[in-house]
Design an enzyme around this catalytic site. Structure first.
Site, PDB file in Angstrom:
ATOM      1  N   ARG A  76     -25.747  22.253  14.715  1.00 18.23           N
ATOM      2  CA  ARG A  76     -25.169  22.093  16.359  1.00 18.23           C
ATOM      3  C   ARG A  76     -23.504  21.023  15.046  1.00 18.23           C
ATOM      4  O   ARG A  76     -23.802  20.339  15.190  1.00 18.23           O
ATOM      5  CB  ARG A  76     -25.888  21.083  17.179  1.00 18.23           C
ATOM      6  CG  ARG A  76     -25.328  20.755  17.972  1.00 18.23           C
ATOM      7  CD  ARG A  76     -26.222  19.241  18.914  1.00 18.23           C
ATOM      8  NE  ARG A  76     -27.932  20.162  19.775  1.00 18.23           N
ATOM      9  CZ  ARG A  76     -28.795  19.304  19.492  1.00 18.23           C
ATOM     10  NH1 ARG A  76     -28.610  18.345  19.711  1.00 18.23           N
ATOM     11  NH2 ARG A  76     -29.889  19.537  20.801  1.00 18.23           N
ATOM     12  N   ARG A 145     -25.020  10.385  19.200  1.00 16.23           N
ATOM     13  CA  ARG A 145     -23.889  11.964  18.924  1.00 16.23           C
ATOM     14  C   ARG A 145     -23.781  11.956  20.069  1.00 16.23           C
ATOM     15  O   ARG A 145     -22.427  11.423  20.159  1.00 16.23           O
ATOM     16  CB  ARG A 145     -26.116  12.507  20.576  1.00 16.23           C
ATOM     17  CG  ARG A 145     -27.345  11.970  20.242  1.00 16.23           C
ATOM     18  CD  ARG A 145     -27.623  13.033  18.632  1.00 16.23           C
ATOM     19  NE  ARG A 145     -28.719  13.048  18.677  1.00 16.23           N
ATOM     20  CZ  ARG A 145     -29.670  13.434  19.357  1.00 16.23           C
ATOM     21  NH1 ARG A 145     -29.884  14.317  19.601  1.00 16.23           N
ATOM     22  NH2 ARG A 145     -31.300  13.350  18.265  1.00 16.23           N
ATOM     23  N   LYS A 207     -32.574   8.308  19.424  1.00 16.65           N
ATOM     24  CA  LYS A 207     -31.070   9.475  19.903  1.00 16.65           C
ATOM     25  C   LYS A 207     -29.759   8.086  20.445  1.00 16.65           C
ATOM     26  O   LYS A 207     -31.101   7.370  22.098  1.00 16.65           O
ATOM     27  CB  LYS A 207     -31.346  10.484  20.502  1.00 16.65           C
ATOM     28  CG  LYS A 207     -32.004  10.427  21.468  1.00 16.65           C
ATOM     29  CD  LYS A 207     -32.405  12.089  22.187  1.00 16.65           C
ATOM     30  CE  LYS A 207     -32.684  13.237  21.866  1.00 16.65           C
ATOM     31  NZ  LYS A 207     -32.839  13.985  22.142  1.00 16.65           N
ATOM     32  N   LYS A 209     -26.848   8.332  23.494  1.00 15.74           N
ATOM     33  CA  LYS A 209     -25.522   9.418  24.168  1.00 15.74           C
ATOM     34  C   LYS A 209     -24.781   8.503  25.180  1.00 15.74           C
ATOM     35  O   LYS A 209     -25.128   7.894  25.235  1.00 15.74           O
ATOM     36  CB  LYS A 209     -26.655  10.819  25.037  1.00 15.74           C
ATOM     37  CG  LYS A 209     -27.352  11.162  24.170  1.00 15.74           C
ATOM     38  CD  LYS A 209     -27.928  12.136  25.279  1.00 15.74           C
ATOM     39  CE  LYS A 209     -28.818  12.858  23.907  1.00 15.74           C
ATOM     40  NZ  LYS A 209     -29.767  14.098  25.016  1.00 15.74           N
ATOM     41  N   CYS A 429     -32.041  25.111  29.674  1.00 16.33           N
ATOM     42  CA  CYS A 429     -32.156  24.899  28.592  1.00 16.33           C
ATOM     43  C   CYS A 429     -32.100  26.402  27.529  1.00 16.33           C
ATOM     44  O   CYS A 429     -32.500  27.167  27.838  1.00 16.33           O
ATOM     45  CB  CYS A 429     -33.067  23.928  27.986  1.00 16.33           C
ATOM     46  SG  CYS A 429     -34.292  24.740  27.828  1.00 16.33           S
ATOM     47  N   CYS A 435     -36.715  26.623  20.014  1.00 15.55           N
ATOM     48  CA  CYS A 435     -37.043  25.614  19.856  1.00 15.55           C
ATOM     49  C   CYS A 435     -38.864  25.138  19.865  1.00 15.55           C
ATOM     50  O   CYS A 435     -39.714  25.774  20.602  1.00 15.55           O
ATOM     51  CB  CYS A 435     -36.437  25.127  22.371  1.00 15.55           C
ATOM     52  SG  CYS A 435     -37.591  22.863  22.284  1.00 15.55           S
ATOM     53  N   CYS A 474     -39.236  22.800  28.804  1.00 15.90           N
ATOM     54  CA  CYS A 474     -40.258  21.589  29.196  1.00 15.90           C
ATOM     55  C   CYS A 474     -39.755  19.891  29.514  1.00 15.90           C
ATOM     56  O   CYS A 474     -39.058  20.173  30.014  1.00 15.90           O
ATOM     57  CB  CYS A 474     -40.927  21.026  27.647  1.00 15.90           C
ATOM     58  SG  CYS A 474     -39.578  19.903  26.660  1.00 15.90           S
ATOM     59  N   CYS A 478     -33.508  18.529  28.962  1.00 18.02           N
ATOM     60  CA  CYS A 478     -32.096  19.322  28.162  1.00 18.02           C
ATOM     61  C   CYS A 478     -30.992  19.400  29.196  1.00 18.02           C
ATOM     62  O   CYS A 478     -29.821  19.692  28.723  1.00 18.02           O
ATOM     63  CB  CYS A 478     -32.770  20.306  27.044  1.00 18.02           C
ATOM     64  SG  CYS A 478     -33.798  19.625  25.794  1.00 18.02           S
TER      65      CYS A 478
END
Ligand code: SRM
Ligand code: SF4
Length: 567
Positions: A76, A145, A207, A209, A429, A435, A474, A478
């Site tokens: 990514r 991120r 993470k 953001k 997503c 994934c 899920c 995302c």
């Protein structure tokens, strides 16, 4: 007892032992026996923007053949503000064909993912990215991120200023280790301390953001970020930012102590204070976040555990200055505006809908990748990615326009401009097959579901309704499904939880309406609600606002508030 006196999670041990994020990656890369990297390195490699995955479509077959899973990697990009040159686009396309799956995936955080890279292709891939002045540093892992910023208004001087701040924040919060260069680029060990000056030895608990929104556009969904900045424009000048703290969407099925939360607007700062605030919020989370339980480690839980006022007082002590009262702001959209838009400086922008964010040439279908490559070849301005997984050809000179229109026709990309809004405002997503966390399809199934929903809307006379539908495989969120008017969250193969009642500007979370529905059940559940909306809605009222206003939805969780509180 402090939150971190309890047992630390395994990932904390791995980070501490990683020697500045090196781990044993070099050994792992050179191990010919397996296509995977070592167990600890699976965690370490994320800090380099890379995830180990396997092709889930092939799992059973590989297992039957007594083969290990078909390990492959996703890389990514770190791309603050989502801006690329045409040349960089072409380099990416070339890399995707040479090493990857032949596709590029535009993400919901304005970046690009390359899927399907085998272990032996990782170094050449990252070296080719480096040649194009691109990298994947810190695009994943327990760090800050990709810093995202509104893609609109694309051409104004105001936007350029905001974009510059996104880059400055990203640079300010970048880990200092030389591990990335050493492992992927030149192999030269540079002596650096293993303890990062900002992140320390164990980086963040989870993470982190950051987004900058430029009102009236909330295309970054600023309230879903750990830290959000709302750019305040007074008299055409960037006077500063409202500061929003504590957003995040990830949750787990059957774990009520995990939940989506919208950020609170905590005050206003001038531009020169932005880096200090970003650092203070990040380090407060670094020092107070839960390092024992990763499902409780995001900043939103730290804020709820400490209390917003206490958290922000800690931030104030770290910056040494208080925030001023927040300034008024107003959002009108969170989606993208497609087609041609004129800029202040005489240039134009062309925003193209990219189905599922997936740029690929489909056999017998749309040659999207070849078409975008052709546009990148002739365009001298920028290419911008949006947080809705779409793409903007930005800064088109009047002299370029006719040629661009010719290429659009040549590659049939003009067809992407006339699609029904239910399609162009939707987002899914990645989910299957790459994934590892997907419980159901999303990117591959969304178009199928939308075919049927579009037919239903046409029957009811709602064909031009710009309803937002977001689907994930899920509950991690995302594609930010918890803000959509219709959110579909994967529970098991073919089954989705149905969330209803988001608005179109990202100010309100939706509510769980029904659980574990298959396609038929989704449509039969939605039909009467849409019919009622068609006959009873107020002028200009959206479906999300309509169901929210009526007694359709159950009373909501504590976390579903309009984020205007100040501590
Ligand atoms: Fe995400 C994990 C894809 C945006 C919340 N996300 C993943 C992983 C890496 C699965 C994994 O951990 O192994 C997915 C890789 C799939 C693949 O094969 O490519 C994945 N996330 C994506 C992308 C590509 C979705 C997309 O279709 O565009 C987005 C990449 C963004 C980027 O460029 O950096 C992406 N992920 C988001 C967002 C939206 C956002 O950031 O605006 C969220 C919700 C906001 C938030 O963070 O709260 C999000 N992803 C998660 C979570 C849940 C985190 C949590 O707090 O619980 C996970 C799982 C985790 O971290 O444990 C996750
Ligand atoms: Fe994977 Fe779940 Fe994120 Fe979708 S929402 S990409 S299934 S982690």
């Amino acid at each position: 007892m402090s939150i971190n006196d309890k047992h630390l999670s395994e990932v904390e041990r791995i980070k501490a032992a990683s020697q500045g994020l090196r781990g044993t990656l070099l050994e792992s890369l050179h191990n010919p026996v397996t296509g995977a990297v070592g167990e600890d390195d699976v965690q370490v490699i994320k800090f380099h923007g890379i995830y180990q995955q396997d092709n889930r479509d092939l799992r059973v077959e590989r297992h039957q053949q007594k083969l290990e899973p078909l390990y492959q990697f996703m890389a990514r990009l770190r791309l603050p503000g989502g801006v690329l040159s045409g040349k960089q686009w072409l380099a990416l396309s070339d890399i995707a064909h040479t090493y990857g799956s032949g596709s590029l995936r535009i993400t919901s955080r304005q970046s690009i993912q390359l899927h399907g890279l085998f272990k032996s292709q990782l170094q050449p891939t990252l070296q080719a990215l480096d040649k194009a002045l691109l990298d994947t540093v810190s695009a994943c892992g327990d760090v800050n991120r990709n810093v995202i910023a509104s893609a609109a208004p694309q051409g104004s001087a105001f936007h350029a200023e905001v974009y510059a701040w996104a880059k400055k924040i990203a640079a300010h919060l970048l880990p200092q280790t030389h591990a990335y260069h050493e492992i992927w680029l030149d192999g030269q060990r540079v002596t650096d301390t293993e303890e990062d000056p900002l992140y320390g030895l164990t980086y963040l608990p989870r993470k982190f953001k950051i987004a900058i929104a430029v009102p009236p556009h909330n295309d970054v969904d600023v309230f879903t970020q750990d830290l959000g900045f709302i750019a305040i424009n007074e008299g055409g000048r960037l006077v500063g930012f409202n500061v929003c703290v504590g957003g995040g969407l990830g949750r787990s099925h059957n774990k009520p102590d995990t939940y989506p939360r919208l950020a609170d607007v905590c005050g206003f700062c001038i531009p020169e204070q932005v880096l200090g605030i970003a650092e203070a919020v990040l380090t407060t989370q670094r020092d107070h976040g839960d390092r024992g339980d990763r499902s409780q480690a995001r900043l939103k839980y730290t804020v709820d555990r400490m209390g917003l006022a206490v958290f922000m007082e800690e931030v104030r002590q770290r910056t040494g200055f208080p925030l001023s009262p927040s300034r008024p702001f107003h959002f009108e959209t969170s989606g993208d505006r497609f087609g041609w838009l004129e800029n202040d400086d005489g240039t134009a922008c062309l925003t193209l809908f990219i189905p599922g964010g997936r740029v690929v040439d489909i056999d017998g279908g749309l040659p999207l990748m070849s078409g975008l490559d052709a546009l990148a070849r002739l365009h001298h301005g920028e290419i911008r990615l949006t947080c809705n997984q779409n793409l903007v050809i930005a800064g088109i000179a009047p002299s370029e326009r006719a040629q661009i229109e010719d290429e659009l026709r040549e590659y049939r990309l003009d067809g992407l401009l006339g699609l029904a809004p239910i399609r162009t405002q939707a987002m899914a997503c990645v989910a299957l097959p790459t994934c590892p966390l997907a419980m159901a399809e999303a990117e591959r199934y969304l178009p199928v579901f939308l075919d049927r929903l579009e037919t239903l809307l046409s029957e009811i006379g709602l064909k031009s309704e710009a309803l937002t539908v977001r689907m994930t495989g899920c509950p991690n969120g995302c594609a930010r499904p918890y803000l959509a008017e219709i959110g579909l969250v994967g529970k098991a193969p073919g089954l989705y939880d149905l969330y209803l009642g988001g608005d179109r500007v990202g100010l309100r979370l939706n509510t769980l309406y029904r659980e574990a529905l298959d396609e038929e059940a989704l449509l039969t559940t939605l039909r009467p609600l849409l019919l009622r909306f068609a006959s009873k809605h107020r002028p200009g009222e959206t479906f999300g606002d309509f169901v929210h206003r009526h007694d359709v939805l159950q009373t909501d969780s504590n976390h579903n508030h309009v984020p205007m509180k100040t501590p």
